[in-house]
Design an enzyme around this catalytic site. Structure first.
Site, PDB file in Angstrom:
ATOM      1  N   ILE A   9       0.847  -1.196   0.000  1.00 35.83           N
ATOM      2  CA  ILE A   9       0.000   0.000   0.000  1.00 35.83           C
ATOM      3  C   ILE A   9       0.882   1.245   0.000  1.00 35.83           C
ATOM      4  CG2 ILE A   9      -1.854   1.234   1.198  1.00 35.83           C
ATOM      5  CD1 ILE A   9      -2.596  -1.415   2.551  1.00 35.83           C
ATOM      6  N   ASP A  58       8.791   6.323  -2.399  1.00 36.17           N
ATOM      7  CA  ASP A  58       8.403   7.583  -3.023  1.00 36.17           C
ATOM      8  C   ASP A  58       7.941   7.255  -4.436  1.00 36.17           C
ATOM      9  OD1 ASP A  58       8.169  10.028  -4.266  1.00 36.17           O
ATOM     10  OD2 ASP A  58      10.154  10.761  -3.697  1.00 36.17           O
ATOM     11  N   ASN A  85      -2.522   4.157  -3.535  1.00 37.18           N
ATOM     12  CA  ASN A  85      -3.253   5.164  -2.755  1.00 37.18           C
ATOM     13  C   ASN A  85      -2.555   6.517  -2.665  1.00 37.18           C
ATOM     14  OD1 ASN A  85      -5.201   6.060  -0.503  1.00 37.18           O
ATOM     15  ND2 ASN A  85      -3.207   6.147   0.528  1.00 37.18           N
ATOM     16  N   TYR A 150      -6.193  18.764  -9.718  1.00 40.81           N
ATOM     17  CA  TYR A 150      -6.372  17.493  -9.014  1.00 40.81           C
ATOM     18  C   TYR A 150      -7.354  16.600  -9.768  1.00 40.81           C
ATOM     19  CZ  TYR A 150      -7.820  14.206  -5.383  1.00 40.81           C
ATOM     20  OH  TYR A 150      -8.124  13.065  -4.677  1.00 40.81           O
ATOM     21  N   LYS A 154      -6.909  12.673 -11.471  1.00 36.58           N
ATOM     22  CA  LYS A 154      -7.773  11.530 -11.185  1.00 36.58           C
ATOM     23  C   LYS A 154      -8.459  11.021 -12.455  1.00 36.58           C
ATOM     24  CE  LYS A 154      -6.867  11.043  -6.863  1.00 36.58           C
ATOM     25  NZ  LYS A 154      -6.130   9.847  -6.410  1.00 36.58           N
ATOM     26  N   VAL A 183     -14.579  11.361   2.289  1.00 36.41           N
ATOM     27  CA  VAL A 183     -14.114  10.474   3.356  1.00 36.41           C
ATOM     28  C   VAL A 183     -13.228  11.283   4.292  1.00 36.41           C
ATOM     29  CG1 VAL A 183     -12.840   8.381   3.898  1.00 36.41           C
ATOM     30  CG2 VAL A 183     -14.201   8.489   1.797  1.00 36.41           C
TER      31      VAL A 183
END
Length: 281
Positions: A9, A58, A85, A150, A154, A183
């Site tokens: 992760i 990284d 993530n 941003y 995505k 979230v």
């Protein structure tokens, strides 16, 4: 599960959803490797347990990605699940946002995920399969004002994931696209901190609205990150994981907006972020 799944992760710093992903997969008896950049490694100490190990990674560095993946393979012999993530915000009006800020977000949010995929896929192919989980966003489908940079990163993740899902199918590799709604995490406060570096000129009168958008996902109704992460972990560990997982506060609204004509969507965001006033020069 007769055999423990090995899960890598990225972006597991304190306060982010990544740390909750680690806990969720660990609770399901997976062997979890929690990673983040070197300056945040101390924050990962609380995650360490019998089921969780930590390492430096990284996603914007080819050598760092190679070292981290090779380390996991050397210790466990495989990576069953990659959770892409790691990501950063990039708040501000596109016409004034410094290109360096947009470039950094693209390098981490978009190319960072692809860099991980390219390093992990050969190992998954050799092992006969696996699952890649790319974290997108509802704003990758429905971009909003004051976050265009941003949203664009995505949107890249979404397009990449849909292509990868078909390209990797012959090798038994599942590709799952996660679209979080609102979230609760440190994402909003980090966004607000980034705004302190900028001084808008033509958008000076919209500063309050820009700041509001930066923390919009962190309202009192935002979903608890642990609830979100547990839901994603259970879905990903299914024998046939879903192609997409859309979950969290406001996902219903964004689903409706994605179906709406552009004039209606524009009207909604114009009013929501106070872009309906006339600027006099």
């Amino acid at each position: 599960m007769s055999e423990r799944k090995v899960v890598l992760i990225t972006g597991c710093g304190k306060g982010g959803i990544g740390s909750d992903y680690c806990k969720a997969f660990a609770e399901l008896n997976c062997a979890v490797f929690a990673s983040d950049v070197s300056q945040r490694l101390p924050d990962l100490a609380d995650l360490q347990s019998d089921n969780v190990e930590t390492l430096e990674l990284d996603v914007s560095s080819d050598s760092s990605v190679a070292s981290a993946v090779d380390l996991v393979i050397s210790q466990r012999g495989k990576i069953d699940i990659l959770i892409n993530n790691a990501g950063i915000g990039s708040p501000g009006p596109l016409a004034e946002l410094p290109l360096d800020a947009a470039r950094k977000a693209y390098e981490i949010n978009a190319l960072g995920q692809l860099r991980m995929v390219q390093r992990v896929v050969p190992h998954m192919v050799a092992c006969g399969g696996g699952s890649i989980v790319n974290v997108g966003s509802v704003v990758g489908e429905v971009p909003t004002p004051w976050a265009g940079s941003y949203c664009a990163t995505k949107a890249y993740v979404h397009a990449m994931s849909h292509a990868l899902r078909v390209e990797l199918k012959p090798f038994g590799i599942n590709v799952v696209l996660v679209l979080p709604g609102a979230v609760r995490s440190s994402f909003g406060s980090n966004n607000v901190d980034r705004l302190k570096d900028y001084e808008w000129k033509i958008y000076k009168s919209f500063s309050d609205s820009i700041s509001e958008r930066a923390k919009a996902s962190q309202s009192g109704k935002s979903m608890d990150a642990s609830v979100f992460a547990r839901h994603v972990a259970r879905q990903v560990l299914n024998s046939s994981p879903p192609k997409t997982i859309m979950y969290g506060h406001m996902t219903g609204l964004f689903r409706v907006l994605s179906w709406s004509p552009l004039w209606l969507r524009d009207l909604f965001f114009t009013k929501r972020f106070k872009l309906n006033k006339v600027v006099v020069r």
